[in-house]
Write an enzyme that holds these catalytic residues in place. Sequence first.
Site, PDB file in Angstrom:
ATOM      1  N   CYS A   1       5.087   7.965 -13.333  1.00  8.10           N
ATOM      2  CA  CYS A   1       5.716   7.745 -12.020  1.00  8.10           C
ATOM      3  C   CYS A   1       7.138   8.303 -11.967  1.00  8.10           C
ATOM      4  O   CYS A   1       7.577   8.775 -10.934  1.00  8.10           O
ATOM      5  CB  CYS A   1       5.702   6.263 -11.672  1.00  8.10           C
ATOM      6  SG  CYS A   1       6.319   5.231 -13.000  1.00  8.10           S
TER       7      CYS A   1
ATOM      8  N   GLU B   1       3.988  13.623  -4.653  1.00  8.03           N
ATOM      9  CA  GLU B   1       3.823  13.308  -6.075  1.00  8.03           C
ATOM     10  C   GLU B   1       2.512  13.940  -6.536  1.00  8.03           C
ATOM     11  O   GLU B   1       1.443  13.584  -6.037  1.00  8.03           O
ATOM     12  CB  GLU B   1       3.761  11.786  -6.239  1.00  8.03           C
ATOM     13  CG  GLU B   1       3.686  11.334  -7.663  1.00  8.03           C
ATOM     14  CD  GLU B   1       3.655   9.811  -7.813  1.00  8.03           C
ATOM     15  OE1 GLU B   1       2.966   9.154  -7.018  1.00  8.03           O
ATOM     16  OE2 GLU B   1       4.323   9.291  -8.723  1.00  8.03           O
TER      17      GLU B   1
ATOM     18  N   GLU C   1       6.187  -1.346  -7.908  1.00  6.73           N
ATOM     19  CA  GLU C   1       6.727  -0.194  -8.635  1.00  6.73           C
ATOM     20  C   GLU C   1       5.808   0.966  -8.280  1.00  6.73           C
ATOM     21  O   GLU C   1       4.651   0.997  -8.699  1.00  6.73           O
ATOM     22  CB  GLU C   1       6.742  -0.508 -10.128  1.00  6.73           C
ATOM     23  CG  GLU C   1       7.696   0.384 -10.896  1.00  6.73           C
ATOM     24  CD  GLU C   1       7.017   1.631 -11.394  1.00  6.73           C
ATOM     25  OE1 GLU C   1       7.043   2.630 -10.644  1.00  6.73           O
ATOM     26  OE2 GLU C   1       6.476   1.611 -12.488  1.00  6.73           O
TER      27      GLU C   1
HETATM   28  P1  NDP Z   1      -3.730   3.261  -7.152  1.00 11.10           P
HETATM   29  O1  NDP Z   1      -2.466   2.876  -6.537  1.00 11.10           O
HETATM   30  O2  NDP Z   1      -4.922   3.427  -6.306  1.00 11.10           O
HETATM   31  O3  NDP Z   1      -4.127   2.216  -8.302  1.00 11.10           O
HETATM   32  C1  NDP Z   1      -3.245   1.345  -8.974  1.00 11.10           C
HETATM   33  C2  NDP Z   1      -3.946   0.016  -9.219  1.00 11.10           C
HETATM   34  O4  NDP Z   1      -4.215  -0.633  -7.981  1.00 11.10           O
HETATM   35  C3  NDP Z   1      -5.282   0.134  -9.909  1.00 11.10           C
HETATM   36  O5  NDP Z   1      -5.504  -0.980 -10.735  1.00 11.10           O
HETATM   37  C4  NDP Z   1      -6.236   0.117  -8.738  1.00 11.10           C
HETATM   38  O6  NDP Z   1      -7.535  -0.239  -9.094  1.00 11.10           O
HETATM   39  C5  NDP Z   1      -5.596  -0.916  -7.852  1.00 11.10           C
HETATM   40  N1  NDP Z   1      -5.940  -0.843  -6.434  1.00 11.10           N
HETATM   41  C6  NDP Z   1      -6.479   0.192  -5.736  1.00 11.10           C
HETATM   42  N2  NDP Z   1      -6.628  -0.151  -4.439  1.00 11.10           N
HETATM   43  C7  NDP Z   1      -6.171  -1.426  -4.312  1.00 11.10           C
HETATM   44  C8  NDP Z   1      -6.054  -2.336  -3.211  1.00 11.10           C
HETATM   45  N3  NDP Z   1      -6.409  -1.999  -1.987  1.00 11.10           N
HETATM   46  N4  NDP Z   1      -5.540  -3.550  -3.453  1.00 11.10           N
HETATM   47  C9  NDP Z   1      -5.144  -3.907  -4.675  1.00 11.10           C
HETATM   48  N5  NDP Z   1      -5.241  -3.081  -5.757  1.00 11.10           N
HETATM   49  C10 NDP Z   1      -5.752  -1.865  -5.578  1.00 11.10           C
HETATM   50  O7  NDP Z   1      -3.507   4.556  -7.982  1.00 11.10           O
HETATM   51  P2  NDP Z   1      -4.648   5.539  -8.478  1.00 11.10           P
HETATM   52  O8  NDP Z   1      -5.014   5.097  -9.791  1.00 11.10           O
HETATM   53  O9  NDP Z   1      -5.781   5.693  -7.536  1.00 11.10           O
HETATM   54  O10 NDP Z   1      -3.855   6.893  -8.456  1.00 11.10           O
HETATM   55  C11 NDP Z   1      -3.657   7.556  -7.216  1.00 11.10           C
HETATM   56  C12 NDP Z   1      -2.285   8.154  -7.165  1.00 11.10           C
HETATM   57  O11 NDP Z   1      -1.330   7.112  -7.281  1.00 11.10           O
HETATM   58  C13 NDP Z   1      -1.970   9.082  -8.312  1.00 11.10           C
HETATM   59  O12 NDP Z   1      -2.399  10.375  -8.048  1.00 11.10           O
HETATM   60  C14 NDP Z   1      -0.499   8.970  -8.366  1.00 11.10           C
HETATM   61  O13 NDP Z   1       0.081   9.835  -7.440  1.00 11.10           O
HETATM   62  C15 NDP Z   1      -0.207   7.549  -7.969  1.00 11.10           C
HETATM   63  N6  NDP Z   1       0.023   6.646  -9.100  1.00 11.10           N
HETATM   64  C16 NDP Z   1       1.272   6.222  -9.321  1.00 11.10           C
HETATM   65  C17 NDP Z   1       1.533   5.408 -10.384  1.00 11.10           C
HETATM   66  C18 NDP Z   1       2.892   4.921 -10.658  1.00 11.10           C
HETATM   67  O14 NDP Z   1       3.131   4.362 -11.717  1.00 11.10           O
HETATM   68  N7  NDP Z   1       3.827   5.079  -9.751  1.00 11.10           N
HETATM   69  C19 NDP Z   1       0.493   5.003 -11.317  1.00 11.10           C
HETATM   70  C20 NDP Z   1      -0.812   5.461 -10.963  1.00 11.10           C
HETATM   71  C21 NDP Z   1      -1.009   6.248  -9.896  1.00 11.10           C
HETATM   72  P3  NDP Z   1      -8.515   0.902  -9.636  1.00 11.10           P
HETATM   73  O15 NDP Z   1      -7.829   1.677 -10.691  1.00 11.10           O
HETATM   74  O16 NDP Z   1      -9.579   0.113 -10.228  1.00 11.10           O
HETATM   75  O17 NDP Z   1      -8.877   1.725  -8.464  1.00 11.10           O
END
Ligand code: NDP
Length: 792
Positions: free
Chosen positions: A300, A397, A266
């Site tokens: 999102c 986004e 998602e």
């Molecule tokens: P990420 O996609 O980086 O993080 C989402 C989750 O994945 C977090 O738990 C993160 O850990 C984890 N994660 C990060 N890198 C990896 C990896 N290589 N393998 C497995 N898991 C991983 O989102 P961010 O929080 O960094 O946000 C960045 C951008 O993503 C935002 O600016 C936004 O644009 C988008 N975003 C979109 C969302 C949605 O619902 N569609 C939700 C959140 C963000 P950790 O947090 O510990 O880094």
Amino acid sequence: MGVRELMDRLDWGPAPESDELAKALLAERGRDNGMYIDGRWVQPRRGERFDTVNPATGEVLGTIGQADSHEIDLAVAAARHAQPAWEALSGHDRARHLYAIGRAVQRNSRILAVLETMDNGKPIRETRDIDIPLVARHFIHHAGWAQLLDETMPNQKPWGVCGQIIPWNFPLLMLAWKVAPALAAGNTIVIKPAESTSLTALAFAALCHDAGLPRGVLNIVTGDGKTGALIVEHDDIDKIAFTGSTAVGRVIRKATAGSGKGLTLELGGKSPFIVFEDADVESAIEGLVDAIWFNQGQVCCAGSRLLVQESIAEPFYERLRERMAALRVGNPLDKAVDMGAIIDANQLTTIEKLCETGVEEGGTLWQPNIEMPETGNFFPPTLFTDVSPASTVVQEEIFGPVLVSMTFRSPGEAVSLANNTKFGLAGSVWSQDIDTALEVARRIKAGVIWVNCTNRFDANAGFGGYRESGFGREGGHEGMSAYLRPPRTTESELTESKENDANEIDEEGYAVIGVREPTTVLTGIDRTAKMFIGGVQKRPDGGNSLTVMGPSGRIDEVGRGNRKDIRNAVEAAIGRCKWPNMNGHQRAQVLYYIGENLEARRNEFIHRLVKMTGLSDASAETEFDDSVEQWFRWAAWADKYDGRVHETNSRALVIAVNEPIGVVGVIASDSRPLAGFVRLVAPLLAMGNTVVAIPSEAHPLVATDLYQVLETSDLPNGALNIITGLRADLIEPLAAHDAVDAIWVASDDITLAQTMSAGNMKRTWDANPDASDIERLRQSSQVKNIWLPHAI
Ligand code: NDP
């Protein structure tokens, strides 16, 4: 003095929610939070920790342990150990556990809401009235699925151990979306909350522990992206469910390619919010507040792209600016605050930089002159106008409280602008005219459409995206399906994959004739079976052919397709093909007609099967009969795979429609070259997809013989395109093509296909030959949930 004037003079006083209880809880737990593994609190072996901070105040709320491979191994082993017993519980017993968790969340709702607000920075109004009630609703709703699973989804098995990774924007709600269905289905879990928002997940673990959830069923590990990657790559995890950025989703797609792990993603969005001139403007303005300033726009599915009909644009903007000037930004624990803090300084910088880019590219940025807190990570509500469809702020986004706006003249233009994005998560349509609203709702390529409302969620309504917004659904029947799979039919799977590997007669009677590396000849192009592209037989672009060998030697030549043939075929499939716009009844008639015309050429096809594969006459007849029956079977389904109407907790009809996915690439195996091929392409066609298919490499001639059947059966040009040749030449360009929306792989090439599919995050299916009709239909379609609110 009018009411309006009186209202204008009223000022909001502070209405702070007490954080006393939440602080006491944190103090009781101690500063250094552990992880919850196998029913115990575990500290990280290496002792690595990081601070978790209140984004509104900068206060350090505690430290969080960084899990490394040791903790992940422990958690996965615990989940693996606990899984059989959890699955073996009756649905009723699992329901009792889920219900107990739901009730525990309800009993602790206020403290969880406060803790969430402190850890995330979102207003207490939202955590108290939306996040936490929905968390409880999720567990209680899914207690119901556990109870009813045997009746509602029979013959399904849980995946086993699920690895789940969630973001920071709805910390506990995203956990509930993932944990509740997984547990209801009989899976056990290793879940990682986001680095910056682990506190409510850990509080939740304590609630589950006290509610008597068996050890090892739920394991919560904390850490950053490296910890997430360890979960994704762990060999003993059966399914990964991820919510977060498209960039990380892509990394996960590649990392899991060919592993056999289930995957639901998602991802991000840039959802349109379309206001027609006949909309109820006041409602639409309030809708916008919920669409883009809810959770500071860190959503999102935020309605971040406003599209307003030109005729009302100026007064609408004026009213919008007025409303923006009335928004209150500040202490998220204040009950009268509309917008709280941005999650952290990095995200704040990202938002600021994207706004700078928007201005540099010529956009007009407007922000109200409102009081802003002097410290903490805050960003004011922002409106961009004078942007173009290609502007960075329109395409990317932003994940902040920034609305970009454009105008349109006609519904057609609104749809084009709405679909002019790589994403497809959600959309919101505002019009008092039901015809306009429904037409636009059907034409927007997105998984959720809200008509005259926005950002509505419910445990019983599916949520998830089209295109680069990911695949899989969360919520309701659709979400449950994502945590179940058909029982593994190991015997037949093994038989299928080993077929044709040795130079002998296999169990089904096919001669295995060593054509995996056919002789390439450059002569006799006129005798070569061609490609079928856009309804026309075309010579291969490279002018090369391959020799098709039968048990008695050379049979014929077939075109050797290349990258350009694939491109031409995809072009034909997305072009002006009428197929997706035909209704189920019309599609059914064509598919019946193909069956009828195939039957008319019975002898010719059976002869070809025998000559090409060495099958006995009787076996070839069986395969042929199955092929004809398949066309009839999928004709029958073409107008019968109905959607649903979901009951939700708000006043709305939620209509879940099964829509075609778009252009689907099909890679057939060498097994059952005719019937196997039809079983792949016919369901896709039945659901209104267009198809680019690579038939059996070793026995392609029955597929090329189909051209004449297709030509005489009224199949619109471009609906089914067939490219022969070597899979090694063709899979990569097909799976990597950005206009292909999904890939079905029946051969052994799933790893390559899944790796190459990560570019546009296309869905992939490791097409199981024994898959049921319902599974094939599910894989042939994607669900769009259309919310239609009403007053009673
Ligand atoms: P990420 O996609 O980086 O993080 C989402 C989750 O994945 C977090 O738990 C993160 O850990 C984890 N994660 C990060 N890198 C990896 C990896 N290589 N393998 C497995 N898991 C991983 O989102 P961010 O929080 O960094 O946000 C960045 C951008 O993503 C935002 O600016 C936004 O644009 C988008 N975003 C979109 C969302 C949605 O619902 N569609 C939700 C959140 C963000 P950790 O947090 O510990 O880094």
